[in-house]
Write a protein that holds these residues in place. Structure first.
Motif, PDB file in Angstrom:
ATOM      1  N   LEU A 174       0.339  -1.328  -0.179  1.00  0.00           N
ATOM      2  CA  LEU A 174      -0.115  -0.071   0.288  1.00  0.00           C
ATOM      3  C   LEU A 174       1.104   1.479  -0.182  1.00  0.00           C
TER       4      LEU A 174
ATOM      5  N   ASP B 206      -2.431  -5.174   2.224  1.00  0.00           N
ATOM      6  CA  ASP B 206      -4.106  -4.833   1.166  1.00  0.00           C
ATOM      7  C   ASP B 206      -4.951  -3.674   2.111  1.00  0.00           C
ATOM      8  N   MET B 207      -6.320  -4.378   1.642  1.00  0.00           N
ATOM      9  CA  MET B 207      -7.848  -3.226   2.040  1.00  0.00           C
ATOM     10  C   MET B 207      -7.800  -4.156   3.432  1.00  0.00           C
TER      11      MET B 207
ATOM     12  N   GLU C 150      -9.078  -1.843   6.368  1.00  0.00           N
ATOM     13  CA  GLU C 150      -9.873  -1.527   6.532  1.00  0.00           C
ATOM     14  C   GLU C 150      -9.514  -1.680   8.861  1.00  0.00           C
TER      15      GLU C 150
ATOM     16  N   ILE D 285      -2.869   0.771  -3.629  1.00  0.00           N
ATOM     17  CA  ILE D 285      -2.657  -1.220  -3.727  1.00  0.00           C
ATOM     18  C   ILE D 285      -2.145  -1.007  -5.251  1.00  0.00           C
TER      19      ILE D 285
ATOM     20  N   LEU E 191     -12.889  -2.653  -4.776  1.00  0.00           N
ATOM     21  CA  LEU E 191     -12.089  -1.406  -4.643  1.00  0.00           C
ATOM     22  C   LEU E 191     -13.621  -0.280  -3.862  1.00  0.00           C
TER      23      LEU E 191
ATOM     24  N   PHE F  96     -14.955  -0.997  -0.766  1.00  0.00           N
ATOM     25  CA  PHE F  96     -13.976  -0.377   0.049  1.00  0.00           C
ATOM     26  C   PHE F  96     -14.339   0.862   0.471  1.00  0.00           C
ATOM     27  N   ASN F  97     -14.479   1.376  -1.243  1.00  0.00           N
ATOM     28  CA  ASN F  97     -14.538   3.177  -1.515  1.00  0.00           C
ATOM     29  C   ASN F  97     -15.958   3.505  -0.591  1.00  0.00           C
TER      30      ASN F  97
ATOM     31  N   LEU G 195      -9.484   4.798  -2.691  1.00  0.00           N
ATOM     32  CA  LEU G 195      -8.488   3.879  -2.600  1.00  0.00           C
ATOM     33  C   LEU G 195      -8.800   3.265  -3.989  1.00  0.00           C
TER      34      LEU G 195
END
Length: 390
Positions: A48, A107-108, A112, A144, A160, A163-164, A173
């Motif tokens: 990241l 990563d994601m 989080e 990422i 993605l 997530f956003n 992201l």
């Protein structure tokens, strides 16, 4: 080691945290980011890249800056810094507006986890009410990079977006692209502006001068195969993966795409693109169009629209990009074009891997206008000879 100019807000946090990590000057940090980008291509381990802007809380969108807003920002940033390990990289951003962080092997899920910890700490500090008003800009800009094949990254795009949609207060992201890493000097940025001006003016002039040839080609296509349209429209992949519609004079029979699957075993490029010298899908006059690249003339409209440039890597189709290795995707970091190095170095006679290497070689030249002009002159010579086109 050079001194960096930083907003006091960032400097105070760095001193307060007493980080064990070295804070790299902007130039060295950019070098480290490039190194990790190339390393991920080999190891396939994600990382990241996170930007922390020192003035972020000034335009959070919660009205005028206040102690609550500033304290919320400080807790968020300090929480981010608390996740730094000795293997991670910290440095100043090139524009001197903040700090950059490289979280290796992350990563994601890492983001989080950080978000949940920020919320927990804000709640303990009695500041959770500050999040009732959604900020105009996230606290952290995150990127990422996975080092995986493009088809794996395409599957990640939906994740993605999700997530956003749920992390808007803290992170924006997106996938890391080469142009996020390669920082061009101002003089090269001016070159890009000049290049765009040259693209528009030259393409507009070419459409006027070549209008008789364009009309002749259009009529010849219709007479040769009246069943299909004169202009073939196809979705292509442009800069940083953006899709656009590319125009060509149709050189194949209308059922060409359906017949392609039957001919894949005869592919002569040895890669993701499909080419064969005696392609039965091309009607007789279509061979003439391709031999002298007349089928590409409608792309002058794409250049005027800004989808393409006169000089740049040829735009691929999405199915080809899905099979790209990470280093192949580097060619998507610039605007695609009508011609580039491999078009004047053998055209379709060059293997797929050879095409990728030549396109990446062009990117490393930083868009020098003199090189572009030489490639255009070479293109005229190659087109008139008609060598390597099929």
């Amino acid at each position: 080691m050079e001194q960096e100019i930083s907003n006091p807000a960032i400097s105070d946090i760095l001193n307060e945290q007493r980080l064990k990590n070295i804070v790299y000057p902007a130039r060295l940090f950019r070098t480290r980011l490039n190194e990790e980008f190339l390393r991920a291509n080999r190891t396939r381990r994600p990382f990241l890249f996170i930007k922390v802007y020192s003035h972020q809380y000034d335009f959070f969108g919660w009205g005028r800056p206040s102690r609550i807003v500033e304290k919320t920002w400080r807790i968020s940033v300090l929480t981010m810094f608390s996740h730094l390990r000795f293997i991670d990289v910290l440095g100043y951003l090139t524009d001197e507006s903040g700090i950059g962080i490289i979280l290796l092997n992350s990563d994601m899920n890492t983001l989080e986890s950080i978000r949940k910890e920020i919320l927990h700490k804000l709640n303990d500090a009695g500041l959770i009410q500050a999040l009732r008003h959604k900020p105009k800009s996230p606290i952290f800009q995150a990127y990422i990079y996975t080092g995986l094949q493009e088809k794996d990254n395409l599957e990640m795009d939906e994740a993605l977006k999700k997530f956003n949609s749920t992390n808007g207060s803290f992170f924006s992201l997106e996938r890391l692209n080469l142009d996020h890493i390669w920082q061009h000097p101002h003089k090269i940025k001016y070159r890009h502006a000049i290049k765009r001006l040259v693209d528009v003016s030259c393409s507009s002039l070419a459409l006027i001068v070549l209008s008789p040839i364009l009309l002749f080609c259009a009529a010849a296509v219709k007479i040769s195969d009246h069943k299909g349209p004169v202009i073939f429209k196809q979705t292509r992949v442009g800069r940083n993966g953006k899709l656009f519609t590319m125009y060509k004079f149709r050189s194949m029979y209308v059922d060409a795409e359906e017949r392609k699957k039957e001919l894949m075993a005869q592919n002569e490029t040895g890669g993701k693109t499909f080419k064969m010298k005696n392609d039965p899908r091309i009607y007789p006059f279509g061979h003439v169009l391709r031999k002298f690249s007349l089928d590409e003339l409608p792309q002058l409209i794409n250049i005027i629209k800004g989808d393409m440039s006169i000089v740049g890597p040829r735009p691929p189709i999405p199915s080809e990009v899905a099979e790209y290795e990470p280093w192949h995707r580097m060619r998507l970091s610039v605007t695609p074009g009508l011609t580039c190095i491999w078009q004047v170095s053998g055209r379709s006679n060059i293997s797929f891997e050879g095409q990728m290497r030549l396109d990446n070689d062009y990117i490393r030249r930083d868009g020098k206008l003199g090189d572009d002009f030489k490639l255009i002159l070479k293109t005229f010579k190659v087109v008139f000879k008609g060598e390597g086109a099929y």
